[in-house]
Design a protein around this motif. Structure first.
Motif, short mmCIF file in Angstrom:
data_model
loop_
_atom_site.label_atom_id
_atom_site.label_comp_id
_atom_site.label_asym_id
_atom_site.label_seq_id
_atom_site.Cartn_x
_atom_site.Cartn_y
_atom_site.Cartn_z
N THR A 24 0.84 -1.20 0.00
CA THR A 24 0.00 0.00 0.00
C THR A 24 0.87 1.26 0.00
OG1 THR A 24 -0.09 0.04 2.41
CG2 THR A 24 -1.84 -1.16 1.26
N PRO A 25 0.33 2.39 -0.47
CA PRO A 25 1.07 3.65 -0.38
C PRO A 25 1.48 3.97 1.06
CG PRO A 25 -0.80 3.89 -1.85
CD PRO A 25 -0.94 2.54 -1.21
N ALA A 26 0.60 3.67 2.01
CA ALA A 26 0.90 3.97 3.41
C ALA A 26 2.09 3.15 3.91
CB ALA A 26 -0.32 3.71 4.29
N TYR A 27 2.17 1.89 3.48
CA TYR A 27 3.30 1.07 3.92
C TYR A 27 4.61 1.66 3.39
CZ TYR A 27 6.66 -2.65 4.46
OH TYR A 27 7.79 -3.35 4.81
N PHE A 28 4.65 2.00 2.11
CA PHE A 28 5.90 2.52 1.55
C PHE A 28 6.25 3.89 2.12
CE2 PHE A 28 5.14 -0.37 -2.26
CZ PHE A 28 6.16 -1.24 -1.90
N THR A 29 5.25 4.69 2.48
CA THR A 29 5.52 5.98 3.12
C THR A 29 6.19 5.78 4.48
OG1 THR A 29 3.64 7.05 2.02
CG2 THR A 29 4.46 8.09 4.04
N ALA A 30 5.75 4.75 5.18
CA ALA A 30 6.28 4.49 6.52
C ALA A 30 7.63 3.77 6.50
CB ALA A 30 5.28 3.68 7.33
#
Length: 297
Positions: A171-177
């Motif tokens: 997910t975008p959120a995983y890669f952001t984190a």
């Protein structure tokens, strides 16, 4: 002898194959007591025990195995010949049993089978979804579906899908984190959704390629799953990076719900084939199914 014992023989074959009166009764659509009576009647007529029964298991005796080896293929051939004669008189009908893996069933077969089943309402299709390598002859299937690289050489194989690639997604959120991996080796620093291999029981090592040289990476993560749908759910929940067939997640990538990485490292490999044991005459229904599933560029 054969004529008067035909129904009992079919019951005996079913019990021996399923190794269970309960499962065989379900397959044949009869009660367990009726099935038990049929097998007992056959044993009495033949004056020999065909099955060894315990509280936990059922197995064919030595003479029972000999009868199965001798008669079951002949009866199956007679049944096929009868079905062919019926088909030639204008009605396409019959039952076809397929052994299929989860991804092939979801992404390859199901889109094609919907129109086939509507076109031929008299054809009954049983699709058994199992990610293990199944002996289709021993298990009573008409055909199976596997990746091209896994089909035995003595089988007839019909291509039913394009070549494939795996996709590395999160997910975008995983890669952001957690950051975006720049190479396959970077995956070892991430939470990855592992997959248990049904054939060996080991964990799948993610496969990549650089300049024609194969690379395998043993990833780590707190979650291991053996079903495609569960792995997709885990990735969508933001629990880590997944290695998923690209056709299964293409719409999710296009919509932005998932981001694909390391695409240039993911090699192409042979797609799915429907395979069966010989080129002998099949029913008209089976031939129509082959034509419906056949891959066309």
């Amino acid at each position: 002898m054969l004529k008067e014992n035909f129904n009992e023989l079919q019951c005996f074959f079913a019990v021996a194959k399923e190794k269970s009166f309960t499962k065989a009764a379900g397959k044949l659509g009869v009660t367990q007591s009726a099935l038990s009576h049929a097998v007992k009647t056959l044993e009495q007529k033949l004056h020999t025990r065909l099955l060894t029964r315990t509280t936990r298991s059922v197995a064919a005796t030595e003479i029972g195995e000999q009868i199965i080896a001798c008669l079951e293929p002949r009866l199956a051939e007679l049944n096929q010949d009868l079905q062919t004669l019926i088909d030639h008189h204008g009605q396409t009908c019959g039952t076809i049993r397929l052994s299929v893996g989860e991804h092939a069933a979801r992404c390859v077969l199901w889109p094609k089978l919907q129109s086939f089943l509507k076109t031929y309402p008299q054809v009954n299709l049983e699709v058994v979804i199992d990610n293990h390598f199944v002996d289709i002859v021993k298990s009573g299937f008409d055909a199976g579906v596997r990746l091209g690289e896994s089909v035995e050489k003595d089988m007839v194989a019909i291509r039913i899908s394009a070549d494939m690639r795996m996709a590395i997604v999160a997910t975008p959120a995983y890669f952001t984190a957690h950051g975006i991996p720049a190479s396959p080796d970077d995956l070892q620093q991430h939470q990855c959704i592992n997959m248990r291999l049904p054939s060996t029981g080991g964990l799948y090592q993610w496969e990549f390629e650089q300049a024609g040289k194969p690379i395998r990476v043993k990833v780590t993560g707190q979650l291991t799953l053996n079903h495609l749908g569960a792995r997709m759910d885990a990735v969508l929940a933001g629990l880590g990076i997944g290695c998923i067939p690209e056709d299964a997640i293409s719409t999710l990538v296009a919509s932005g719900r998932l981001i694909r990485v390391l695409e240039e490292w993911c090699p192409v490999f042979p797609g799915y084939y429907l395979y069966y044991p010989s080129r002998k005459q099949h029913t008209h229904a089976f031939a129509l199914l082959l034509d419906a599933l056949r891959f066309r560029d």
